[in-house]
Design an enzyme around this catalytic site. Structure first.
Site, mmCIF file in Angstrom:
data_model
loop_
_atom_site.group_PDB
_atom_site.id
_atom_site.type_symbol
_atom_site.label_atom_id
_atom_site.label_comp_id
_atom_site.label_asym_id
_atom_site.label_seq_id
_atom_site.Cartn_x
_atom_site.Cartn_y
_atom_site.Cartn_z
ATOM 1 N N GLY A 35 21.621 -7.077 19.236
ATOM 2 C CA GLY A 35 20.455 -6.760 18.201
ATOM 3 C C GLY A 35 19.247 -6.763 19.365
ATOM 4 N N GLN B 125 10.396 -7.897 21.475
ATOM 5 C CA GLN B 125 11.036 -8.418 22.862
ATOM 6 C C GLN B 125 10.827 -7.079 23.712
ATOM 7 O OE1 GLN B 125 14.849 -8.897 20.527
ATOM 8 N NE2 GLN B 125 15.149 -10.134 22.404
ATOM 9 N N HIS C 134 12.457 -13.049 14.768
ATOM 10 C CA HIS C 134 11.643 -12.549 16.137
ATOM 11 C C HIS C 134 10.242 -11.818 15.604
ATOM 12 C CE1 HIS C 134 13.744 -12.856 19.775
ATOM 13 N NE2 HIS C 134 14.925 -12.457 19.161
ATOM 14 N N HIS D 71 18.279 -13.448 12.715
ATOM 15 C CA HIS D 71 17.919 -13.614 14.257
ATOM 16 C C HIS D 71 16.761 -12.657 14.554
ATOM 17 C CE1 HIS D 71 18.575 -14.464 18.614
ATOM 18 N NE2 HIS D 71 17.785 -13.338 18.578
ATOM 19 N N GLU D 72 17.204 -11.466 14.225
ATOM 20 C CA GLU D 72 16.055 -10.247 14.550
ATOM 21 C C GLU D 72 14.821 -10.455 13.749
ATOM 22 O OE1 GLU D 72 16.675 -9.040 17.316
ATOM 23 O OE2 GLU D 72 18.723 -9.498 17.349
ATOM 24 N N CYS E 52 20.308 -14.471 23.003
ATOM 25 C CA CYS E 52 19.331 -13.417 22.851
ATOM 26 C C CYS E 52 18.814 -12.940 24.075
ATOM 27 C CB CYS E 52 17.937 -14.294 22.306
ATOM 28 S SG CYS E 52 16.546 -13.718 22.004
ATOM 29 N N LEU E 53 18.574 -11.637 24.058
ATOM 30 C CA LEU E 53 18.397 -10.855 25.497
ATOM 31 C C LEU E 53 16.982 -11.612 26.014
ATOM 32 C CD1 LEU E 53 19.204 -7.332 24.403
ATOM 33 C CD2 LEU E 53 20.284 -8.672 25.868
HETATM 34 NI NI NI Z 1 16.862 -12.465 20.138
#
Ligand code: NI
Length: 174
Positions: A46, A51, A140, A136-137, A94-95
């Protein structure tokens, strides 16, 4: 398509509340495709626009495993319109918090309303890992990271390590 640089925490760009898109036009569609390419390359399941430094309510998700057929979601203005009372815990990563993982508890099922890549309004019911990933996304887009949903002690530890890693990297490139 293009790969975009992913912002690593701590960074103020990850803490902003993002603005809704007016419509999914060519620009938003390109962003979605670039985000997917970036996510697959990482690899991740995701990615949210903040991000990659864009403060717009756009996310992409694909929880297909390696070797499975890709099944990407491209979502603009995603909204959680219903959640189950039942909760589920998953080890989240998470990236933007590379190499850190922690168990997070969220509703196990959710109904998500969004605009797809053709600017069509859609609603989807999701459960399990897909429900976790989409929630989760969406977090963000409101400047919330998964570490904001765990104990302060664990969060501080992870952030401290990330700050240290950033300093080391900065020194290495001097
Ligand atoms: Ni994330």
């Amino acid at each position: 398509m293009a790969r975009l640089p992913i912002i690593v925490a701590p960074d103020p760009r990850l803490k902003r509340k993002c603005a809704a898109v007016e419509a999914v036009d060519e620009t938003v569609r390109t962003l979605m495709d670039d985000m997917l390419e970036t996510m697959y390359a990482a690899p991740g399941i995701g990615l949210a626009a903040p991000q990659v430094g864009i403060a717009s309510r756009v996310i992409v998700v694909d929880i297909a495993r390696e070797g499975e057929e890709r099944s990407p979601y491209r979502m603009a203005n995603p909204e959680v319109v219903h959640v189950s009372e039942e909760l589920a815990s998953y080890e989240e990563g998470c990236l933007s918090l590379p190499e850190h993982y922690s168990e997070v508890t969220r509703p196990s099922e959710a109904t998500i309303r969004y605009l797809d890549e053709n600017n069509e309004r859609r609603e989807v019911e999701v459960e399990g890992m897909l429900a976790t990933c989409i929630q989760h996304e969406i977090d963000h887009l409101d400047g919330i990271l998964f570490v904001d949903r765990i104990s302060r002690l664990k969060r501080d530890m992870i952030i401290k390590k990330l700050v240290k890693a950033k300093r080391a990297e900065a020194r290495a490139s001097d």
